[in-house]
Design a protein around this motif. Structure first.
Motif, PDB file in Angstrom:
ATOM      1  N   THR A  17      15.826   4.091  -4.011  1.00 49.65           N
ATOM      2  CA  THR A  17      14.430   4.541  -4.070  1.00 49.65           C
ATOM      3  C   THR A  17      13.548   3.634  -3.224  1.00 49.65           C
ATOM      4  N   ILE A  18      13.728   2.335  -3.372  1.00 53.99           N
ATOM      5  CA  ILE A  18      12.930   1.370  -2.603  1.00 53.99           C
ATOM      6  C   ILE A  18      13.247   1.486  -1.117  1.00 53.99           C
ATOM      7  N   GLU A  19      14.509   1.654  -0.782  1.00 54.93           N
ATOM      8  CA  GLU A  19      14.892   1.819   0.625  1.00 54.93           C
ATOM      9  C   GLU A  19      14.173   3.025   1.239  1.00 54.93           C
ATOM     10  N   ALA A  20      14.151   4.146   0.534  1.00 51.67           N
ATOM     11  CA  ALA A  20      13.479   5.342   1.043  1.00 51.67           C
ATOM     12  C   ALA A  20      11.996   5.074   1.271  1.00 51.67           C
ATOM     13  N   GLU A  21      11.353   4.374   0.342  1.00 54.51           N
ATOM     14  CA  GLU A  21       9.937   4.047   0.498  1.00 54.51           C
ATOM     15  C   GLU A  21       9.712   3.114   1.687  1.00 54.51           C
ATOM     16  N   LEU A  22      10.584   2.104   1.846  1.00 55.94           N
ATOM     17  CA  LEU A  22      10.460   1.180   2.974  1.00 55.94           C
ATOM     18  C   LEU A  22      10.638   1.899   4.305  1.00 55.94           C
ATOM     19  N   MET A  23      11.606   2.803   4.371  1.00 58.66           N
ATOM     20  CA  MET A  23      11.841   3.542   5.613  1.00 58.66           C
ATOM     21  C   MET A  23      10.613   4.398   5.966  1.00 58.66           C
ATOM     22  N   MET A  24      10.054   5.075   4.970  1.00 57.77           N
ATOM     23  CA  MET A  24       8.859   5.892   5.213  1.00 57.77           C
ATOM     24  C   MET A  24       7.669   5.018   5.628  1.00 57.77           C
ATOM     25  N   ALA A  54       0.802  -1.222   0.000  1.00 56.72           N
ATOM     26  CA  ALA A  54       0.000   0.000   0.000  1.00 56.72           C
ATOM     27  C   ALA A  54       0.837   1.275   0.000  1.00 56.72           C
ATOM     28  N   THR A  55       2.098   1.198   0.424  1.00 56.56           N
ATOM     29  CA  THR A  55       2.860   2.435   0.641  1.00 56.56           C
ATOM     30  C   THR A  55       4.156   2.539  -0.167  1.00 56.56           C
ATOM     31  N   CYS A  56       4.469   1.543  -0.964  1.00 55.54           N
ATOM     32  CA  CYS A  56       5.715   1.562  -1.750  1.00 55.54           C
ATOM     33  C   CYS A  56       5.381   1.441  -3.239  1.00 55.54           C
ATOM     34  N   PRO A  57       5.068   2.563  -3.888  1.00 51.79           N
ATOM     35  CA  PRO A  57       4.591   2.509  -5.275  1.00 51.79           C
ATOM     36  C   PRO A  57       5.607   1.971  -6.276  1.00 51.79           C
ATOM     37  N   SER A  58       6.889   2.128  -6.021  1.00 47.73           N
ATOM     38  CA  SER A  58       7.873   1.669  -7.007  1.00 47.73           C
ATOM     39  C   SER A  58       7.930   0.144  -7.118  1.00 47.73           C
ATOM     40  N   LEU A  59       7.293  -0.569  -6.184  1.00 46.59           N
ATOM     41  CA  LEU A  59       7.285  -2.039  -6.228  1.00 46.59           C
ATOM     42  C   LEU A  59       6.151  -2.587  -7.094  1.00 46.59           C
ATOM     43  N   HIS A  60       5.207  -1.747  -7.484  1.00 48.20           N
ATOM     44  CA  HIS A  60       4.094  -2.153  -8.354  1.00 48.20           C
ATOM     45  C   HIS A  60       3.335  -3.363  -7.810  1.00 48.20           C
ATOM     46  N   GLY A  61       3.248  -3.473  -6.467  1.00 48.06           N
ATOM     47  CA  GLY A  61       2.522  -4.576  -5.842  1.00 48.06           C
ATOM     48  C   GLY A  61       3.273  -5.889  -5.785  1.00 48.06           C
ATOM     49  N   ASN A  62       4.522  -5.922  -6.223  1.00 44.84           N
ATOM     50  CA  ASN A  62       5.308  -7.167  -6.228  1.00 44.84           C
ATOM     51  C   ASN A  62       5.917  -7.422  -4.853  1.00 44.84           C
ATOM     52  N   VAL A  63       5.047  -7.761  -3.896  1.00 49.31           N
ATOM     53  CA  VAL A  63       5.450  -7.999  -2.510  1.00 49.31           C
ATOM     54  C   VAL A  63       4.867  -9.339  -2.096  1.00 49.31           C
ATOM     55  N   ILE A  67      10.017 -11.173 -11.981  1.00 48.34           N
ATOM     56  CA  ILE A  67       9.674  -9.788 -12.286  1.00 48.34           C
ATOM     57  C   ILE A  67      10.331  -8.913 -11.227  1.00 48.34           C
ATOM     58  N   THR A  68      11.014  -7.864 -11.645  1.00 45.83           N
ATOM     59  CA  THR A  68      11.626  -6.956 -10.691  1.00 45.83           C
ATOM     60  C   THR A  68      11.135  -5.540 -10.940  1.00 45.83           C
ATOM     61  N   PRO A  69      11.131  -4.703  -9.926  1.00 45.03           N
ATOM     62  CA  PRO A  69      11.586  -5.004  -8.574  1.00 45.03           C
ATOM     63  C   PRO A  69      10.583  -5.912  -7.862  1.00 45.03           C
ATOM     64  N   VAL A  70      11.095  -6.632  -6.882  1.00 45.19           N
ATOM     65  CA  VAL A  70      10.259  -7.540  -6.103  1.00 45.19           C
ATOM     66  C   VAL A  70      10.765  -7.554  -4.656  1.00 45.19           C
ATOM     67  N   VAL A  71       9.825  -7.771  -3.730  1.00 48.40           N
ATOM     68  CA  VAL A  71      10.150  -7.843  -2.305  1.00 48.40           C
ATOM     69  C   VAL A  71       9.584  -9.134  -1.734  1.00 48.40           C
ATOM     70  N   PHE A  72      10.368  -9.757  -0.853  1.00 39.54           N
ATOM     71  CA  PHE A  72       9.928 -10.928  -0.092  1.00 39.54           C
ATOM     72  C   PHE A  72      10.054 -10.573   1.384  1.00 39.54           C
ATOM     73  N   VAL A  73       8.968 -10.724   2.139  1.00 39.61           N
ATOM     74  CA  VAL A  73       8.958 -10.388   3.565  1.00 39.61           C
ATOM     75  C   VAL A  73       9.051 -11.689   4.355  1.00 39.61           C
TER      76      VAL A  73
END
Length: 144
Positions: free
Chosen positions: A94-101, A17-26, A41-47
């Motif tokens: 860019t992704i780091e800044a979004e994650l921190m926010m 919901a808060t990291c637009p540069s990931l395009h929902g790839n979480v 597909i990148t960028p991608v995040v795994f929690v």
């Protein structure tokens, strides 16, 4: 247990919901095997839930422990080159800044404390992908 009943689900939904540069790839850890392939597909995040440390029981005649847990947010981006070869690193920043926010000072519904940032680790790179792990921590209580 349904996914929405897990602690990680709340993190995934927050990041989506808060990291637009990931395009929902979480995604959660079950999808992390994709991070080892060159076709994701990148960028991608795994929690992924990480280490837990517990304080001693503080309740006589019952049980109450404060548990501190690390959560790793694994980020993978295409290792492409741009001006001076820094495009992948710029995307990570860019992704780091979004994650921190999104995550620092946020308090998940289950948590006793807001989230803190712990570390950023380079976990690998090759000709296809640059991968970082951003580590966060929060605490919650186990009571019965």
């Amino acid at each position: 247990m349904r996914p929405e009943e897990t602690k990680i689900y709340e993190w995934i939904m927050r990041i989506k919901a808060t990291c637009p540069s990931l395009h929902g790839n979480v995604f959660g850890s079950a999808s992390a095997a994709q991070a080892k392939t060159n076709s994701m597909i990148t960028p991608v995040v795994f929690v992924i839930g990480g280490d837990k440390n517990a304080k001693p029981n503080t309740l006589a005649g019952g049980h109450s422990q404060k548990i501190t847990q690390q959560i790793s947010v694994l980020v993978a981006v295409t290792n492409k080159t741009g001006d001076f070869g820094f495009s992948a690193e710029a995307e990570i920043e860019t992704i780091e800044a979004e994650l921190m926010m999104a995550l620092c000072a946020w308090q998940p519904n289950y948590a006793a404390n807001p989230v803190d940032f712990v570390a950023d680790n380079l976990i690998g790179f090759d000709e296809y992908t640059l991968r970082h792990a951003f580590v966060f921590v929060t605490s919650y209580y186990y009571r019965k």
